[in-house]
Structures are given as structure tokens and as C-alpha cells.
Enzyme design. Structure first.
Site, short mmCIF file in Angstrom:
data_model
loop_
_atom_site.label_atom_id
_atom_site.label_comp_id
_atom_site.label_asym_id
_atom_site.label_seq_id
_atom_site.Cartn_x
_atom_site.Cartn_y
_atom_site.Cartn_z
N ASP A 464 -12.13 94.36 46.72
CA ASP A 464 -11.83 95.08 48.21
C ASP A 464 -10.32 94.42 48.77
O ASP A 464 -10.23 93.39 48.52
CB ASP A 464 -12.97 94.84 49.16
N ASP A 659 -16.74 91.75 51.55
CA ASP A 659 -16.95 91.15 52.69
C ASP A 659 -18.50 91.04 52.79
O ASP A 659 -18.90 90.29 53.77
CB ASP A 659 -16.36 91.57 53.82
N ASP A 663 -19.31 96.89 52.61
CA ASP A 663 -19.48 96.94 51.07
C ASP A 663 -20.61 96.65 50.38
O ASP A 663 -20.76 96.53 49.13
CB ASP A 663 -18.27 95.94 50.47
#
Length: 910
Positions: A464, A659, A663
């Protein structure tokens, strides 16, 4: 996480498993892997228990059961019924720290006791061995040896005897059962031989020079060697669990409480256990923060390295969260307690690490199954060994029968001693104990042992962008307003709409508006649309902040957005009643370590892909800067799952790095979820591995630690299986003496523990983190399984008695009167040779000698005197010293009835 998304608060995925109650017990009295398997089996059979795991290395039992099915006292009683002691595990880190202190004192007492026993056993065993080998037939020496063996067997060996007796009372067996049986067998056999050995006479005077050697040395050496091995193992196991103990002991023991109504009153120093949620406490420079809290006054730098591995202190001021056990560096802080006891971050970290250490990878299940039946199987093998040696010696007589019996006893005892369930029981848990403990000190939390297995075949990492590759701390970089609109008004409208969101974009927009002193109107009818933006009502008008709904009629806006995106900035549009008022540019900083972190993952043979909801140009700018070739932009939250599923469908093993909050679904979908940041609670729930420092290099370090730990697990199992598969046949065939078997067994346990302790050096400053290919890891595992063959073979070859079935000969002379004279000669080497003469009558019964003589001469004409000793009816022993060559013997004499005896034979001496 996509910075242009305005996401709703995360919803944890529903668990597919029913809610279970987890109870942890500290189990005492386990001495080998078989003990752990027995306790685990006992707990698993209790009603309402769905799963029980018992870790021999940590002495910890983790029981998962139906809520309310059993209480802790019933589980403790179940363990006690198996012959062991148990106590519930303390909940908070402070309580665990005290428990660990008690445990360390108990371990120190145990090690001191072992040292005292070793100090007695080693010199006495040495004296016994010296007397046994230098004066094997001297009657006085034999009695002295017997006297010295008593304290070795019954005081030095008392821990083994006591444990074996406790297991026997519980109708169970363990490693100490094997040790007790083998040493007692040697002691009893030697005592019987000492008391019942037939006398041998010279000129009517008894002599002891032909008595069979005793085995007291065998039991004494075994006990001394195993005491040393157990002490080494205890020291190593204590070292292996040091990391989690040090983690639990980081917490403060006292807190400085203030009166919340009047903070000026003198502070009260109380034990940390008395702090309650909502209490106000003060932290002075150099003090450890007692519990988790929120700063309400003061400012200071706080050293969080003990929890996150990050060496730089973190600045804290009013409103900041502080974590218990971290160190206040330079200022004075006042904070309100937000979590105490078992709810603190430290307690959660300790619990997480302990759960990981108590877990078992799938491969350990096979070792557990073997350990559970190991001791009974070894007892059967020992019985079969004794039976085979007895049957193969059925046709032997006299000295040869005694020698064969002696070797059979040695082989049986060696089988009991050399078998080592300890190595099997320690192979996996000690490696996991050290690996996860070391990871915790580095700020790398591995959730369970199963994750170690999954990390081995990982070939793709999906990153990410925001908060992972970038800092995630967005700031306002630019404001564009439509003709006739004011930039401050655009920013104020955006700030008012975003005020109800906790998304990084919203936080940055609201912060920028407040920095400019703008007044934010309260929003109503707030709604977040994941992947798009937010819509809110301000002063009766609908305001949209997010992606533009359309750019067809906004050429100037399209040009501005294109320029911003080309510079890698995130853009959001502000619309009021579907009329574009302006746009905001937000900048995120790439983490300085990102490029090195990506290169580290690629050096491990892992493909890296950037996954973000940002526009393609902004995502490409970041990917190019950090060296990522594959990326997907404009991905919605559902699209993240689809991309991971697509990669998995192509046969890839995918790890997701995010994180740990928005997510969560993607982390759960991936084969391995890795959460970044210091949000301990979210990380524990969302990911398999948590990198507390937020340093992206921690991802590669965590994967290397997981792979290295699992490689050592496989090395240990390879050693343990290889050792037992090779050692048992060697012992059964008599090629491995009991003394060497004791040394080998001790070395086996110590080796797997020592091999695991290598992980304590992982990640040390100045030490390169290992990067091994799959072939290198496989080669190390094969080598670990092959090394026992080399070492045991070396031990066998190093012992001159390994193949020392004495060279001997058997001669039968038919006498004129029908008697039979059986002659057994040993050993046929230059030096002293003994010849046992047995005289049997026509009915095979022994008949006495009236007179007997023997003449020995070599082919070169040399003669050697022969001395005779009376050893019983029809049994005479001839002693002669011979040199190399072929010697001829002539026998003459008469039996008890006066009938003549005669004959000749030859013996080769070489």
C-alpha cells in the site's frame, strides 16, 4: 491505503470460528518432549476443550475451550492427575514480570542443585572408571567401586529417579524412566555379580583375577554425563526465553499519581498495579511511563525503542498517546491513564509474543505424535534387543556366554540411554521461542508459528502506498480556486466537510484550515463514500470533497489536476451544489528508507507491486522514485482484494503490506499480512506480522527472521530425527557403548538448543542480516540431518571397544574314555591369553579334573609356561603369555576317576 479515499471506519471481518475461551497455564515438572505430549493429550481429552497446545521449551500450556465449559482449577487438576504441577498465567505485564522473577529464582535453584550433584558425580564417576579399568578383578577395588557408586546412583541420580517414580505412579513414562531403568539395571547387575561371582583358586587360595568386570562405571558415567547435559540444557532454555522476560520486565513498578481535582497537591507514589483507568500521573525525566495514557500537560521526548526498535525519541505534547514501559527523556509529562493492567500495549505485546511462542507449525505435529509414543517404543526396542542377544548366545558356554551376556546388557542399556525425545520436543519450540523473542526486541511481532511456514514460499509483496511507502502524513501543498472564488473560502468549505472524517486527507485539510485561522462551519448529513470522497451539508448546501464528478466542462481544472498529478501530488476537488469551487493539492513524503527497503525485498527474490487508489501519474512518480516496476493505480478497497486474488489465482504466494486499519480485508485475503506502524491493537487483529517502528526495511527483516527461524526449526528436526534413526540401530547392535550413548544423548539436546540460540544474534548492529536462497536453506537442512551420522560414526570409531568382540577360538577334544574336553581361548592377540577348559562326561555332566597340564610351543621352537587356576568342578583356567605367530598346545592329565586326558591343538596369535 489510498490517500484520495475518504474511508469509513474499518469493520473487522466476521470470524468464521465460534468465540472460544483461552486459558494459559504454566506447567512444572516436564523433563522431555514426551512429558509435553502427555500433558497435551490429557488436556485435549477434557470435556469442552477444542484444542490444547503444550510447549516444552516454555513450560506453557494454551487451552482453547467452550466458554464456561471448565474453570482454571479443573484444568490444573487435569494436569496434576498426569503427574505434573500447573498454575494459571498472570494477565498483566507487571504480574508476569513478578512471575518471571519467581521463575528465574526457581531456575537458579534448579541449576545450583544440578551443579552440586555434578560436583559430586564427576569425581566419583572418574574414580569408579579408573578403578574399574585398571583393577577390574581386584576384590578390594571392586568393593570400593560399589561403595562409590551408591551416592552417584541414589543422590546424584535422584532427580531422574524421583521423576521416573512420579511418572510411574501416574502410570506413565518419560525420558527419566529410560534413564532410571538403564542406570538401575547396571547397578543391580553389578551388585549381583559382586555378591555371586564364583571364586577362582590358585593353590587353594581364592583369587579375583578372572572375575567378570562390573558395570558400576557405566551407570556413574551416564548419570554424570546426563547431569551436565541437563544443566547445559537448563542454561540454554533460560537464555532462549530471556527476550520475552526482558520485555515483560520493561514496565515501571511504581507510578506518581496526582489529584485530578488539584494537581498542585503532592504526588503519591503507588505500585503500578494500583493505577486505574482515568487516574492522572506524572512522569519525570528518566522515569519509565507506568501505563498507557494521554498527555494532558507538558512536553517531552519519549524513547520508544524498547517496543518499536526505533532508536530516535518521539516528541510528545498535549493530546499525544504515551505507552507504558517507554522512557521519558527530558521533560515532565502529566497524563491520564487510558489502559492499565492486561489492557496496556506492553501486556498485549507480551501476550502476543507468548501466544506465538506457544503455537506450533504443522510440521511439529508429526514430532508431537512421535514424542507421545517415543518412550514406550524405546522400551519395546530395549526388550527386543535383550531378547535377541539372549537368543544369539544360547549356544555359548562359560566365559564366552558371560561375555556375550555382558555385551547384551550393554546394548540394552545403550538403547535406553541413547534414545532422545528431548531433541524432538525442543527442536521446534526453542527456535520459535528465540526467533519470536528476538523479533519482539526488534519491533517485529510474529503472530504464530504457522506464519513461519507461510513465509517460506512468498514470492510477491503488494505494498500500500500511503503510510507504507510514504510517511502517510499529508500536508496541504497548493490551493486552486475557480475564477471569482476565494482560496480561503474553498479551504474552509473543504475543512468543514472533512471535519467528521479521520482519513489522512481529511486530517490534512482540517489542519491546514485551522492553521490559517479559518472558521469551519459544522456539517450535517455527513457521508463517506469509500474510494471516492465525502459529502456533507454545510449551511443548507451540499458540499462534495473528493474526486471530480466530471471534467468535461472544466478545462482549466483539468490542466491544474494534470500538473499536480504529474508532480506526484494527491488532488481533491471541492464542489458546492455540483458547482466546482476549487481544488486542493496534498503532498506526501516518500520514506527515506523506502528505496533500500524495496531493494532488500527484491534481493530475496520477491516481486514488489505498488497498489494504490491514487491516480496513475501520482502512483508512477512514487513507484519510479523507490524502484518499483509493477503498480496498479485507481484501485478501490474492493479492487485491492480482487488484485490479490488475481495474483493468487496465477499461482503466486502474496504478502500484503498495509497500515493494519483500512487494509484489514486485504491483509486477511493475502497469504501473509504485514501491518506497519505502532498501532498495536490494530496490528494484532489485522496482520500476521506487525512492524511496530513503521520502518519499511522491517518488512524484509521480518521475512528474513521468519525464514531463518523456520530453517532452524527444520535443521533441528532433521538433527533430531537423524540422530534417533542412526543412534538406535548402533546401540541395538552393540556398536555404541552406554557411556558414549549418554554423551551422544546429552549432545543431541544441547545441539538443538544451541543451534536455536544463534537467532539471538539476528539483526545486531554491525551484523549483516542473512539472505539465503531456497537451495542454501535446503542444503543446511540436509547437512543437519547428516551430521549425526558423522558424529556418531566418529564416536563409534573413537572407542577402541566398539568392535571389540574379543578374538577367540573354541576347540573340542574327544578323550579316549569318551569324555569331551571343551577349550575356549581368548583373546588371540600378543600378550596374555586365557584358556578355559571344561570337562564333560559321557552324559554331558561336568566331571572333575584330578590332574591337568599343558605345554605351549611356537613354530620357531619357543616355549611358554602355562599356569592353571581352579574355577570350579570341571572348570580350569589356563593363563599363558604368547607372542605373534602360531602356537601349538599339548594337553595331558586325568579326570577324577583316573582316566587319562590328552590331545593337541593350535592357536594363531596376531
Amino acid at each position: 491505503m489510498n490517500p484520495s479515499q475518504i474511508a469509513e471506519p474499518p469493520v473487522a471481518p466476521a470470524s468464521t470460528r465460534a468465540v472460544r475461551e483461552v486459558v494459559e497455564l504454566d506447567v512444572a515438572g516436564m523433563t522431555c518432549g514426551s512429558c509435553a505430549a502427555r500433558v497435551q493429550r490429557k488436556l485435549s481429552r477434557q470435556p469442552g476443550v477444542s484444542e490444547a497446545l503444550v510447549n516444552y521449551a516454555t513450560g506453557r500450556a494454551t487451552v482453547e475451550l467452550e466458554p464456561g465449559a471448565l474453570d482454571t482449577e479443573q484444568l490444573v487438576a487435569a494436569v496434576q492427575s498426569a503427574g505434573y504441577d500447573a498454575a494459571p498465567v498472570a494477565a498483566s505485564a507487571a504480574e508476569q514480570a513478578r512471575t518471571f522473577e519467581d521463575l528465574e529464582r526457581s531456575e537458579a535453584r534448579e541449576q545450583t542443585s544440578l551443579i552440586r550433584r555434578i560436583a559430586v558425580a564427576v569425581p566419583l564417576a572418574t574414580a569408579i572408571a579408573v578403578l574399574t579399568y585398571t583393577q577390574p578383578h581386584d576384590q578390594s577395588a571392586r568393593w570400593i567401586v560399589a561403595a562409590l557408586a551408591v551416592p552417584v546412583q541414589f543422590w546424584c541420580g535422584l532427580p531422574f529417579l524421583r521423576s521416573a517414580w512420579a511418572r510411574a505412579r501416574a502410570r506413565a513414562t518419560n525420558m527419566d524412566t529410560l534413564i532410571a531403568l538403564s542406570t538401575l539395571a547396571a547397578f543391580v547387575y553389578s551388585t549381583v555379580m559382586l555378591l555371586t561371582a564364583p571364586p577362582v583358586y590358585e593353590h587353594g587360595v581364592p583369587v579375583g583375577k578372572f572375575n567378570m568386570p562390573l558395570c558400576y562405571d557405566m551407570g556413574a558415567i551416564i548419570i554424570a554425563a546426563l547431569l551436565i547435559a541437563r544443566w547445559c540444557e537448563a542454561k540454554a532454555r533460560s537464555s532462549s526465553g530471556r527476550a520475552v522476560r526482558e520485555l515483560a520486565q520493561l514496565g515501571a513498578t511504581q507510578a506518581r499519581l496526582l489529584d485530578p481535582e488539584d494537581p498542585s497537591l503532592p504526588e503519591r507514589v503507588v505500585p503500578v498495579d494500583e493505577v486505574r483507568r482515568g487516574d492522572v500521573f506524572r512522569v519525570r525525566p528518566g522515569d519509565s511511563i507506568p501505563v498507557d495514557g494521554i498527555v494532558i500537560a507538558g512536553a517531552s521526548a519519549v524513547d520508544e525503542s524498547m517496543l518499536t526498535g526505533e532508536s530516535l525519541p518521539v516528541e510528545k505534547d498535549v493530546g499525544a498517546l504515551v505507552t507504558g514501559a517507554t522512557l521519558n527523556v527530558d521533560g515532565v509529562l502529566q497524563a491520564r491513564a487510558s489502559a492499565v493492567g492486561a489492557d496496556t500495549a506492553l501486556s498485549q505485546l507480551v501476550a502476543l509474543v507468548e501466544r506465538a511462542q506457544a503455537s506450533k507449525p504443522k510440521i511439529q505435529r508429526l514430532a508431537d505424535q512421535i514424542a507421545s509414543v517415543f518412550v514406550p517404543v524405546v522400551l519395546v526396542l530395549a526388550a527386543l534387543t535383550a531378547l535377541v542377544w539372549v537368543l544369539t548366545g544360547d549356544g555359548l558356554q562359560g566365559m564366552f556366554a558371560s561375555m556375550h551376556l555382558q555385551r547384551g546388557i550393554d546394548a540394552t542399556i545403550a538403547v535406553l540411554i541413547v534414545a532422545c525425545p528431548c531433541a524432538l520436543g525442543l527442536a521446534t519450540p526453542v527456535a520459535i521461542l528465540v526467533g519470536t523473542g528476538r523479533g519482539a526486541r526488534l519491533g517485529l511481532l510474529i503472530r504464530s508459528a504457522e506464519i513461519l511456514e507461510r513465509s517460506q514460499n512468498l514470492d510477491t509483496i503488494v505494498l500500500d502506498k500511503t503510510g507504507t511507502v510514504t510517511t502517510g502524513e499529508l500536508s496541504l501543498a497548493d490551493v486552486w480556486s475557480a475564477p471569482g472564488e476565494d482560496q480561503d473560502r474553498v479551504l474552509a468549505l473543504a475543512g468543514g466537510a472533512e471535519a467528521g472524517s479521520e482519513h489522512p486527507v481529511a486530517i490534512a485539510v482540517v489542519a491546514a484550515a485551522r492553521e490559517r485561522g479559518l472558521e469551519l462551519e459544522p456539517a450535517t448529513e455527513f457521508r463517506s463514500i469509500p474510494g471516492r470522497g465525502v459529502r456533507a451539508t454545510l449551511d443548507g448546501a451540499s458540499v462534495w470533497v473528493g474526486r471530480p464528478t466530471s471534467l468535461e466542462h472544466e478545462p482549466q481544472l483539468a490542466s491544474v489536476l494534470e500538473d499536480w498529478e504529474g508532480a506526484g501530488r494527491t488532488a481533491v476537488v471541492v464542489e458546492r451544489e455540483q458547482q466546482v469551487l476549487g481544488a486542493l493539492a496534498l503532498a506526501d513524503t516518500i520514506k527515506p528508507e523506502a528505496r533500500a527497503a524495496i531493494a532488500g525485498l527484491q534481493s530475496m527474490g520477491i516481486d514488489v507491486e505498488l497498489l494504490t487508489g491514487d491516480n496513475a501519474r501520482a502512483a508512477q512518480a512514487v513507484a519510479t522514485a523507490v524502484g518499483i516496476e509493477h503498480l496498479r493505480a485507481d484501485v478501490s478497497p474492493g479492487g485491492k482484494l480482487e488484485e490479490i486474488a488475481r495474483l493468487q489465482g496465477e499461482g503466486h504466494r502474496v504478502g500484503m503490506v498495509g497500515d493494519g486499519v483500512n487494509d484489514a480485508a486485504a491483509l486477511a485475503q493475502a497469504d501473509l499480512g504485514i501491518a506497519m506502524g505502532t498501532g498495536v491493537g490494530a496490528a494484532i487483529e489485522a496482520a500476521d506480522i506487525s512492524v511496530l517502528s513503521g520502518d519499511l526495511r522491517g518488512v524484509a527483516r521480518a521475512l528474513r527472521l521468519a525464514r531463518e527461524t523456520y530453517t532452524i526449526v527444520l535443521q533441528n528436526l532433521g538433527w533430531a530425527f537423524g540422530y534417533n534413526l542412526i543412534a538406535l540401530p548402533l546401540a541395538m547392535t552393540g556398536l555404541l557403548s552406554p557411556a558414549l550413548a549418554a554423551v551422544a544423548m546429552g549432545v543431541s539436546s544441547i545441539t538443538v538448543v544451541t543451534n536455536s540460540l544463534r537467532l539471538r544474534r539476528f539483526g545486531r548492529t554491525g551484523r549483516a542480516t542473512p539472505v539465503r536462497s531456497r537451495f542454501q536453506r535446503l542444503a543446511s537442512i540436509v547437512a543437519a540431518a547428516a551430521i549425526p551420522a558423522v558424529l556418531l560414526g566418529g564416536l563409534v570409531l573413537a572407542d577402541p571397544n566398539s568392535f571389540a568382540v574379543p578374538r577367540s577360538a573354541s576347540i573340542t577334544l574327544a578323550e579316549p574314555a569318551g569324555q569331551t574336553l571343551e577349550i575356549y581361548a581368548e583373546s588371540l592377540r600378543p600378550g596374555e591369553v586365557n584358556l578355559h577348559l571344561y570337562l564333560e562326561g559321557t552324559t554331558s555332566a561336568r566331571v572333575s579334573f584330578r590332574a591337568i597340564s599343558m605345554r605351549a610351543s611356537s613354530q620357531s621352537g619357543k616355549h611358554a609356561p602355562v599356569a592353571f587356576y581352579h574355577a570350579g568342578t570341571g572348570h580350569e583356567i589356563a593363563e599363558v603369555r604368547l607372542t605373534r605367530g602360531v602356537w601349538g598346545f599339548r594337553v595331558a592329565g586325568a579326570d577324577g576317576a583316573g582316566r587319562p586326558l590328552s590331545g593337541s591343538f593350535a592357536l594363531p596369535i596376531n
